[in-house]
Design a protein around this motif. Structure first.
Motif, PDB file in Angstrom:
ATOM      1  N   PRO A  72       0.827  -1.202   0.000  1.00  0.00           N
ATOM      2  CA  PRO A  72       0.000   0.000   0.000  1.00  0.00           C
ATOM      3  C   PRO A  72       0.862   1.253   0.000  1.00  0.00           C
ATOM      4  O   PRO A  72       1.778   1.385   0.805  1.00  0.00           O
ATOM      5  N   THR A  73       0.576   2.166  -0.894  1.00  0.00           N
ATOM      6  CA  THR A  73       1.286   3.440  -0.902  1.00  0.00           C
ATOM      7  C   THR A  73       0.563   4.425   0.010  1.00  0.00           C
ATOM      8  O   THR A  73      -0.629   4.274   0.312  1.00  0.00           O
ATOM      9  N   LEU A  74       1.287   5.437   0.428  1.00  0.00           N
ATOM     10  CA  LEU A  74       0.676   6.491   1.222  1.00  0.00           C
ATOM     11  C   LEU A  74      -0.474   7.127   0.448  1.00  0.00           C
ATOM     12  O   LEU A  74      -1.545   7.390   1.007  1.00  0.00           O
ATOM     13  N   GLU A  75      -0.268   7.358  -0.834  1.00  0.00           N
ATOM     14  CA  GLU A  75      -1.289   8.013  -1.656  1.00  0.00           C
ATOM     15  C   GLU A  75      -2.552   7.165  -1.730  1.00  0.00           C
ATOM     16  O   GLU A  75      -3.671   7.690  -1.645  1.00  0.00           O
ATOM     17  N   PHE A  76      -2.402   5.853  -1.889  1.00  0.00           N
ATOM     18  CA  PHE A  76      -3.573   4.964  -1.954  1.00  0.00           C
ATOM     19  C   PHE A  76      -4.360   5.002  -0.658  1.00  0.00           C
ATOM     20  O   PHE A  76      -5.596   5.137  -0.656  1.00  0.00           O
ATOM     21  N   LEU A  77      -3.665   4.875   0.463  1.00  0.00           N
ATOM     22  CA  LEU A  77      -4.347   4.856   1.756  1.00  0.00           C
ATOM     23  C   LEU A  77      -5.069   6.171   2.020  1.00  0.00           C
ATOM     24  O   LEU A  77      -6.224   6.190   2.466  1.00  0.00           O
ATOM     25  N   VAL A  78      -4.402   7.280   1.737  1.00  0.00           N
ATOM     26  CA  VAL A  78      -5.005   8.589   1.994  1.00  0.00           C
ATOM     27  C   VAL A  78      -6.212   8.823   1.091  1.00  0.00           C
ATOM     28  O   VAL A  78      -7.290   9.227   1.552  1.00  0.00           O
ATOM     29  N   GLU A  79      -6.049   8.562  -0.195  1.00  0.00           N
ATOM     30  CA  GLU A  79      -7.145   8.801  -1.135  1.00  0.00           C
ATOM     31  C   GLU A  79      -8.343   7.913  -0.819  1.00  0.00           C
ATOM     32  O   GLU A  79      -9.492   8.374  -0.812  1.00  0.00           O
ATOM     33  N   THR A  80      -8.102   6.642  -0.529  1.00  0.00           N
ATOM     34  CA  THR A  80      -9.194   5.707  -0.277  1.00  0.00           C
ATOM     35  C   THR A  80      -9.923   6.041   1.011  1.00  0.00           C
ATOM     36  O   THR A  80     -11.161   6.067   1.059  1.00  0.00           O
ATOM     37  N   ALA A  81      -9.168   6.277   2.068  1.00  0.00           N
ATOM     38  CA  ALA A  81      -9.789   6.581   3.357  1.00  0.00           C
ATOM     39  C   ALA A  81     -10.558   7.892   3.319  1.00  0.00           C
ATOM     40  O   ALA A  81     -11.577   8.045   4.010  1.00  0.00           O
ATOM     41  N   SER A  82     -10.092   8.834   2.524  1.00  0.00           N
ATOM     42  CA  SER A  82     -10.741  10.142   2.451  1.00  0.00           C
ATOM     43  C   SER A  82     -12.008  10.109   1.601  1.00  0.00           C
ATOM     44  O   SER A  82     -12.906  10.941   1.781  1.00  0.00           O
ATOM     45  N   LYS A  83     -12.092   9.155   0.694  1.00  0.00           N
ATOM     46  CA  LYS A  83     -13.174   9.106  -0.280  1.00  0.00           C
ATOM     47  C   LYS A  83     -14.450   8.470   0.283  1.00  0.00           C
ATOM     48  O   LYS A  83     -15.561   8.796  -0.159  1.00  0.00           O
ATOM     49  N   HIS A  84     -14.306   7.539   1.214  1.00  0.00           N
ATOM     50  CA  HIS A  84     -15.445   6.719   1.636  1.00  0.00           C
ATOM     51  C   HIS A  84     -15.783   6.968   3.108  1.00  0.00           C
ATOM     52  O   HIS A  84     -15.001   6.607   4.000  1.00  0.00           O
ATOM     53  N   PRO A  85     -16.945   7.519   3.406  1.00  0.00           N
ATOM     54  CA  PRO A  85     -17.320   7.842   4.788  1.00  0.00           C
ATOM     55  C   PRO A  85     -17.399   6.630   5.719  1.00  0.00           C
ATOM     56  O   PRO A  85     -17.194   6.789   6.921  1.00  0.00           O
ATOM     57  N   LYS A  86     -17.688   5.444   5.173  1.00  0.00           N
ATOM     58  CA  LYS A  86     -17.804   4.269   6.040  1.00  0.00           C
ATOM     59  C   LYS A  86     -16.442   3.713   6.465  1.00  0.00           C
ATOM     60  O   LYS A  86     -16.364   2.826   7.301  1.00  0.00           O
ATOM     61  N   ILE A  87     -15.354   4.247   5.884  1.00  0.00           N
ATOM     62  CA  ILE A  87     -14.008   3.863   6.341  1.00  0.00           C
ATOM     63  C   ILE A  87     -13.671   4.726   7.550  1.00  0.00           C
ATOM     64  O   ILE A  87     -13.510   5.938   7.426  1.00  0.00           O
ATOM     65  N   VAL A  88     -13.557   4.099   8.701  1.00  0.00           N
ATOM     66  CA  VAL A  88     -13.365   4.851   9.941  1.00  0.00           C
ATOM     67  C   VAL A  88     -11.969   4.685  10.527  1.00  0.00           C
ATOM     68  O   VAL A  88     -11.668   5.268  11.570  1.00  0.00           O
ATOM     69  N   ALA A  89     -11.098   3.890   9.873  1.00  0.00           N
ATOM     70  CA  ALA A  89      -9.776   3.639  10.454  1.00  0.00           C
ATOM     71  C   ALA A  89      -8.780   3.230   9.391  1.00  0.00           C
ATOM     72  O   ALA A  89      -9.146   2.793   8.294  1.00  0.00           O
ATOM     73  N   ILE A  90      -7.500   3.340   9.742  1.00  0.00           N
ATOM     74  CA  ILE A  90      -6.386   2.880   8.922  1.00  0.00           C
ATOM     75  C   ILE A  90      -5.816   1.623   9.575  1.00  0.00           C
ATOM     76  O   ILE A  90      -5.440   1.630  10.745  1.00  0.00           O
ATOM     77  N   GLY A  91      -5.731   0.548   8.813  1.00  0.00           N
ATOM     78  CA  GLY A  91      -5.193  -0.696   9.351  1.00  0.00           C
ATOM     79  C   GLY A  91      -6.037  -1.892   8.918  1.00  0.00           C
ATOM     80  O   GLY A  91      -6.985  -1.733   8.155  1.00  0.00           O
ATOM     81  N   GLU A  92      -5.687  -3.140   9.344  1.00  0.00           N
ATOM     82  CA  GLU A  92      -4.809  -3.227  10.483  1.00  0.00           C
ATOM     83  C   GLU A  92      -3.369  -3.195  10.021  1.00  0.00           C
ATOM     84  O   GLU A  92      -3.032  -3.733   8.978  1.00  0.00           O
ATOM     85  N   THR A  93      -2.567  -2.586  10.862  1.00  0.00           N
ATOM     86  CA  THR A  93      -1.157  -2.406  10.561  1.00  0.00           C
ATOM     87  C   THR A  93      -0.363  -2.712  11.827  1.00  0.00           C
ATOM     88  O   THR A  93      -0.933  -3.006  12.867  1.00  0.00           O
ATOM     89  N   GLY A  94       0.936  -2.646  11.730  1.00  0.00           N
ATOM     90  CA  GLY A  94       1.762  -2.898  12.910  1.00  0.00           C
ATOM     91  C   GLY A  94       2.957  -3.761  12.578  1.00  0.00           C
ATOM     92  O   GLY A  94       3.471  -3.734  11.453  1.00  0.00           O
ATOM     93  N   LEU A  95       3.382  -4.557  13.546  1.00  0.00           N
ATOM     94  CA  LEU A  95       4.549  -5.416  13.387  1.00  0.00           C
ATOM     95  C   LEU A  95       4.244  -6.801  13.932  1.00  0.00           C
ATOM     96  O   LEU A  95       3.579  -6.939  14.963  1.00  0.00           O
ATOM     97  N   ASP A  96       4.752  -7.826  13.240  1.00  0.00           N
ATOM     98  CA  ASP A  96       4.578  -9.204  13.690  1.00  0.00           C
ATOM     99  C   ASP A  96       5.854  -9.970  13.396  1.00  0.00           C
ATOM    100  O   ASP A  96       6.141 -10.320  12.253  1.00  0.00           O
ATOM    101  N   TYR A  97       6.640 -10.195  14.448  1.00  0.00           N
ATOM    102  CA  TYR A  97       7.895 -10.927  14.298  1.00  0.00           C
ATOM    103  C   TYR A  97       7.746 -12.406  14.689  1.00  0.00           C
ATOM    104  O   TYR A  97       8.743 -13.133  14.752  1.00  0.00           O
ATOM    105  N   TYR A  98       6.536 -12.849  14.938  1.00  0.00           N
ATOM    106  CA  TYR A  98       6.311 -14.195  15.480  1.00  0.00           C
ATOM    107  C   TYR A  98       6.875 -15.274  14.560  1.00  0.00           C
ATOM    108  O   TYR A  98       7.434 -16.268  15.025  1.00  0.00           O
ATOM    109  N   ARG A  99       6.709 -15.093  13.253  1.00  0.00           N
ATOM    110  CA  ARG A  99       7.158 -16.111  12.298  1.00  0.00           C
ATOM    111  C   ARG A  99       8.492 -15.750  11.656  1.00  0.00           C
ATOM    112  O   ARG A  99       8.851 -16.306  10.617  1.00  0.00           O
ATOM    113  N   MET A 100       9.232 -14.848  12.264  1.00  0.00           N
ATOM    114  CA  MET A 100      10.500 -14.408  11.679  1.00  0.00           C
ATOM    115  C   MET A 100      11.502 -15.552  11.624  1.00  0.00           C
ATOM    116  O   MET A 100      12.312 -15.633  10.688  1.00  0.00           O
TER     117      MET A 100
END
Length: 262
Positions: A72-100
Motif C-alpha cells: 500500500p502506498t501512502l497516496e492509496f491509503l489517503v485517497e481511499t480513506a478520504s473518499k469513503h465515509p464508512k471507512i473509519v480507520a487505517i489498518g490493520e497495521t503494525g509489526l509481527d515478528y512471530y514467524r520471523m
C-alpha cells in the motif's frame, strides 16, 4: 448493546452467511461491527460490506503478516480513506515478528516501512489506527512514537502484551482491545492485565473468524460472540455486563469518531 471492534466478515468462512451473521448479532445484542482490511486485493469486499449494511464499518490497510501482496502506498491509503465515509480507520497495521524464525532483523524492514506508511496515512486523514503487534512490542511502540501516532490515536487490537506495553500505548492515546483470548483458561497474565486497564480505555472484539471465546472455543468465531467476551471482562472488572457494554460502546464511538446515532 455491544460493539465488535474488530472482525473479518469478508473472509471465506462467512461466504453466503452474512444474513445469518447479522441476525445472530441482533439476537446477541451486538449493534455494530468494524470489518477490518488485511490486504488491497480483498479490500473492495470489506468496503462493500460496510456500504451495504448500516451497522457495519470498514478500515483500509495491509496486515503485517501479508508479505507477498501489493504494497500500500501512502497516496492509496489517503485517497481511499478520504473518499469513503464508512471507512473509519487505517489498518490493520503494525509489526509481527512471530514467524520471523532465523531471518535477520534487517529482513523485516519491509514491515517497519509499511507500518510507518500507515501511521503517516492516519495522520494525513485524521483517521485512527488499528494496530497489531506480536512478538514486536518494543519496535511497535518505538515506531508509534517516532511517527507521531499519538497525534491521531487508535486501538491496540487483540491485545496480548504486558500491562507495561498497554500503559505505553495508552499514554500515546490508544485504546486496548481484548478478544476471546482473554477468556481462555491459559490466559491468566492477560486477565490480570485486563483487570488493570481502565474501563474508559477498553474495547472488546472477536477478530472473527478466529479466536472464538469460551464456551465456543474451537468453532468459527463471529461478531455475535463479542457478547461472551464482554460478559467475561465484566466479571473480571467487577462491573455489570450492562456497564461494560455501554462503556465499551462509548469508547468505540470516541475512538473511531462516530457520533453513535446509527
Amino acid at each position: 448493546m455491544f460493539i465488535d471492534s474488530h472482525c473479518h466478515l469478508d473472509f471465506p468462512e462467512f461466504k453466503n452467511r452474512l444474513p445469518e451473521v447479522l441476525a445472530n448479532m441482533k439476537s446477541a445484542q451486538v449493534s455494530h461491527a468494524l470489518c477490518v482490511s488485511v490486504d488491497i486485493p480483498d479490500f473492495p469486499n470489506v468496503l462493500k460490506l460496510a456500504q451495504e449494511n448500516v451497522n457495519l464499518y470498514a478500515s483500509v490497510g495491509v496486515h503485517p503478516d501479508y508479505e507477498d501482496t501489493p504494497e500500500p502506498t501512502l497516496e492509496f491509503l489517503v485517497e481511499t480513506a478520504s473518499k469513503h465515509p464508512k471507512i473509519v480507520a487505517i489498518g490493520e497495521t503494525g509489526l509481527d515478528y512471530y514467524r520471523m524464525g532465523d531471518r535477520s532483523y534487517e529482513s523485516m524492514n519491509w514491515q517497519r516501512d509499511r507500518f510507518r506508511t500507515h501511521i503517516q496515512a492516519a495522520r494525513r486523514t485524521k483517521k485512527p489506527l488499528i494496530i497489531h503487534t506480536r512478538s514486536a512490542s518494543v519496535d511497535t511502540i518505538k515506531i508509534m512514537k517516532e511517527e507521531g501516532a499519538d497525534q491521531i490515536g487508535g486501538v491496540m487490537h487483540c491485545f496480548t502484551e504486558s500491562y507495561e506495553v498497554a500503559k505505553q500505548a495508552m499514554e500515546l492515546g490508544f485504546y486496548i482491545s481484548f478478544s476471546g483470548i482473554v477468556t481462555f483458561k491459559s490466559a491468566k497474565d492477560l486477565q490480570e492485565t485486563c483487570r488493570q486497564i481502565p474501563l474508559d480505555r477498553m474495547l472488546i472484539e472477536t477478530d472473527s473468524p478466529y479466536l472464538a471465546p469460551i464456551p465456543h472455543r474451537g468453532k468459527t468465531n463471529e461478531p455475535a460472540w463479542v457478547s461472551k467476551v464482554g460478559e467475561f471482562v465484566a466479571d473480571l472488572k467487577g462491573v455489570s455486563v450492562e456497564t461494560l457494554a455501554e462503556q465499551t460502546s462509548i469508547n468505540f464511538n470516541q475512538c473511531f469518531h462516530i457520533d453513535g446515532s446509527l
